[in-house]
Design a protein around this motif. Sequence first.
Motif, short mmCIF file in Angstrom:
data_model
loop_
_atom_site.label_atom_id
_atom_site.label_comp_id
_atom_site.label_asym_id
_atom_site.label_seq_id
_atom_site.Cartn_x
_atom_site.Cartn_y
_atom_site.Cartn_z
N ILE A 204 -9.97 3.03 48.84
CA ILE A 204 -8.81 2.98 49.74
C ILE A 204 -8.81 4.25 50.58
CG2 ILE A 204 -6.29 2.98 49.91
CD1 ILE A 204 -6.13 1.49 47.31
N TRP A 205 -8.64 4.06 51.89
CA TRP A 205 -8.55 5.22 52.78
C TRP A 205 -7.35 6.09 52.39
CZ3 TRP A 205 -9.27 4.28 58.74
CH2 TRP A 205 -10.57 3.86 58.99
N SER A 315 5.22 10.98 52.16
CA SER A 315 4.28 10.67 51.08
C SER A 315 2.87 10.75 51.63
CB SER A 315 4.54 9.26 50.51
OG SER A 315 4.17 8.27 51.44
N VAL A 316 1.98 11.33 50.87
CA VAL A 316 0.57 11.41 51.26
C VAL A 316 -0.28 10.99 50.06
CG1 VAL A 316 -1.28 12.87 52.12
CG2 VAL A 316 1.06 13.32 52.84
N SER A 317 -1.12 10.01 50.26
CA SER A 317 -1.98 9.53 49.18
C SER A 317 -3.43 9.83 49.52
CB SER A 317 -1.82 8.01 49.00
OG SER A 317 -0.47 7.70 48.77
N PRO A 318 -4.10 10.60 48.66
CA PRO A 318 -5.49 10.93 48.95
C PRO A 318 -6.40 9.70 48.82
CG PRO A 318 -4.83 11.78 46.80
CD PRO A 318 -3.61 11.19 47.42
N ALA A 319 -7.66 9.88 49.21
CA ALA A 319 -8.63 8.79 49.09
C ALA A 319 -8.74 8.35 47.63
CB ALA A 319 -10.00 9.27 49.58
N VAL A 320 -8.91 7.05 47.43
CA VAL A 320 -9.09 6.52 46.08
C VAL A 320 -10.41 5.73 46.07
CG1 VAL A 320 -8.27 4.86 44.38
CG2 VAL A 320 -6.64 6.34 45.56
N THR A 321 -11.25 6.05 45.11
CA THR A 321 -12.47 5.27 44.91
C THR A 321 -12.29 4.45 43.64
OG1 THR A 321 -13.73 7.05 45.91
CG2 THR A 321 -14.97 5.39 44.69
N PHE A 322 -12.50 3.16 43.73
CA PHE A 322 -12.35 2.33 42.53
C PHE A 322 -13.54 2.54 41.60
CE2 PHE A 322 -9.54 0.08 45.52
CZ PHE A 322 -8.37 0.21 44.79
N ASP A 323 -13.35 2.13 40.34
CA ASP A 323 -14.35 2.35 39.30
C ASP A 323 -15.62 1.55 39.63
OD1 ASP A 323 -15.83 2.02 36.80
OD2 ASP A 323 -14.08 2.94 35.84
N ALA A 324 -16.68 2.27 39.98
CA ALA A 324 -17.90 1.61 40.47
C ALA A 324 -18.56 0.77 39.37
CB ALA A 324 -18.87 2.64 41.02
N ASP A 325 -18.56 1.28 38.12
CA ASP A 325 -19.18 0.53 37.02
C ASP A 325 -18.41 -0.75 36.73
OD1 ASP A 325 -21.07 2.49 36.79
OD2 ASP A 325 -20.00 3.57 35.20
N LEU A 326 -17.09 -0.60 36.70
CA LEU A 326 -16.23 -1.76 36.45
C LEU A 326 -16.44 -2.80 37.55
CD1 LEU A 326 -13.88 -2.98 34.78
CD2 LEU A 326 -12.31 -1.75 36.28
N THR A 327 -16.43 -2.34 38.80
CA THR A 327 -16.61 -3.25 39.93
C THR A 327 -17.96 -3.95 39.85
OG1 THR A 327 -15.18 -1.83 41.27
CG2 THR A 327 -16.59 -3.39 42.46
N ALA A 328 -18.99 -3.18 39.50
CA ALA A 328 -20.33 -3.77 39.40
C ALA A 328 -20.39 -4.85 38.32
CB ALA A 328 -21.36 -2.67 39.10
N ARG A 329 -19.64 -4.64 37.24
CA ARG A 329 -19.60 -5.66 36.18
C ARG A 329 -19.00 -6.97 36.65
NH1 ARG A 329 -16.57 -3.61 30.93
NH2 ARG A 329 -17.02 -5.71 30.15
N ASP A 349 -0.91 -0.62 44.36
CA ASP A 349 -0.67 -0.08 43.02
C ASP A 349 -1.99 0.21 42.32
OD1 ASP A 349 2.26 -0.17 42.95
OD2 ASP A 349 2.01 -2.33 43.01
N ALA A 350 -3.00 -0.61 42.60
CA ALA A 350 -4.33 -0.37 42.00
C ALA A 350 -4.84 1.02 42.35
CB ALA A 350 -5.32 -1.44 42.47
N GLY A 351 -4.54 1.48 43.57
CA GLY A 351 -4.97 2.81 43.98
C GLY A 351 -4.27 3.90 43.18
N VAL A 352 -2.98 3.68 42.91
CA VAL A 352 -2.21 4.68 42.14
C VAL A 352 -2.72 4.75 40.70
CG1 VAL A 352 0.09 5.31 41.32
CG2 VAL A 352 -0.20 4.38 43.62
N LEU A 353 -2.95 3.57 40.10
CA LEU A 353 -3.45 3.59 38.72
C LEU A 353 -4.86 4.17 38.65
CD1 LEU A 353 -0.90 2.01 38.03
CD2 LEU A 353 -2.27 0.54 36.57
N ALA A 354 -5.70 3.85 39.65
CA ALA A 354 -7.06 4.41 39.68
C ALA A 354 -7.00 5.92 39.78
CB ALA A 354 -7.85 3.83 40.86
N ALA A 355 -6.12 6.43 40.65
CA ALA A 355 -6.00 7.89 40.82
C ALA A 355 -5.50 8.55 39.54
CB ALA A 355 -5.05 8.20 41.99
N ALA A 356 -4.76 7.79 38.73
CA ALA A 356 -4.24 8.34 37.47
C ALA A 356 -5.26 8.22 36.34
CB ALA A 356 -2.95 7.63 37.10
N GLY A 357 -6.45 7.69 36.64
CA GLY A 357 -7.50 7.66 35.64
C GLY A 357 -7.67 6.35 34.92
N VAL A 358 -6.93 5.32 35.31
CA VAL A 358 -7.11 4.00 34.69
C VAL A 358 -8.32 3.33 35.35
CG1 VAL A 358 -6.08 1.73 34.31
CG2 VAL A 358 -4.63 3.77 34.27
N PRO A 359 -9.31 2.88 34.57
CA PRO A 359 -10.44 2.17 35.18
C PRO A 359 -9.92 0.94 35.94
CG PRO A 359 -10.92 2.74 32.90
CD PRO A 359 -9.46 3.03 33.12
#
Length: 400
Positions: A204-205, A315-329, A349-359
């Motif tokens: 996410i940008w 509000s400012v939300s930094p870049a979020v990269t989703f879990d590459a291994d999970l996505t590949a699966r 919301d997926a971006g917020v949970l990803a940023a918080a360390g949830v795969p």
Amino acid sequence: MTFERLWSDLAPVGRSTASGGYFRQPFGSAEREAHAWFVEAATARDLRVETDGFGTTLAWWEPEGADGPAVLTGSHLDSVLDGGAFDGPLGVVSGLAAIDLLRARGVVPRRPIAVAAFVEEEGSRFGLACLGSRLATGTTTPEAAAALTDRDGTRLGDVWADVGLDPSAGSPWLARVGAFVELHVEQGRDLVDRDAAVGAASAIWPHGRYRFDVTGEANHAGTTRMEDRVDPMLTFAMTALAANKQARLAGQRATFGRVDVAPNGTNAVPSRVTAWLDARCSTDEGLQTLVAAITEQAAQRAGRDGTTLVVTAESVSPAVTFDADLTARLVTGHDGPDWPVVPTQAGHDAGVLAAAGVPTAMLFVRNPTGVSHAPSEHAGTADCLAGVEALATSLERLAG
Ligand SMILES: [Zn+2]
């Protein structure tokens, strides 16, 4: 069939007969009706319903013997003002339909599966997007959220009390989540161009919301000579043009979509213009540079107009990269080609949970026009069903 039935039950809730768009503002009557619909649909499926201290609601599928970290899916039921039918509800409905599909196939997951309906994802009432997931992850404190007000001046803390929520209860569900997969309508045309019904998100940008308060001097529209005016509308007008130009030059996004003018009279030079900038860039540095450039031009213009400019980052939300291994699966090993993996400029919301360390991974369903946050937002039924199938497969892979 189950998807179509769920979808047609929910479709009338909060829909404007004038525009065909949706008005499901958090804790308003339409959003509460959608929430009640979710609880009813979950209960009818023997799913255990859990509402956290802030209003996010989960429907748990916990077959006997299922334990360990849970697999979460779902999305949100609230909408922007005059929004589309799919942004949010598609992920919630698809989550329930995917559970129906897995049960029909006799799948018994080894891990619990939950469908979430996150509260206030769009920030359309209290101004802060992804509020439910921000509160769950501690990105926003309950105290700060309680003090947020809507356009009528109503405090979120009072609204919580009115609907019987106890924010001190927090979001105990988060600790149980081992992975999150949010399905969402695509808000662009990447999948159309790739001729794919379903895809996954790579990242996410970074994005932010900034309030521009420009103060001038109210005066008579007829008797005040042009050269004597201190008109904040001029500062704002130039700022809106500058935002568009700077974003174009940088290949990024900048939008003023909301303006509040005081006193908002046809025959008065305004005393104040408040406008909200939504800015999104491919990198965090790009976002800072873009907002700085717009602010600089606005400040220069304010100097010429004699107005006062204050810019506040809401509000400012930094870049979020989703879990590459999970996505590949998830994207490989199907009949046909792998699902494409594409970036998005929209927050979730997926971006917020990803940023918080949830795969976390995201699935997108093709949107023929790419239009979103508007009544013409759409996804075809066949593509929605492909999304349910993709989500069911993903949940099965993750939950065993
Ligand atoms: Zn959404």
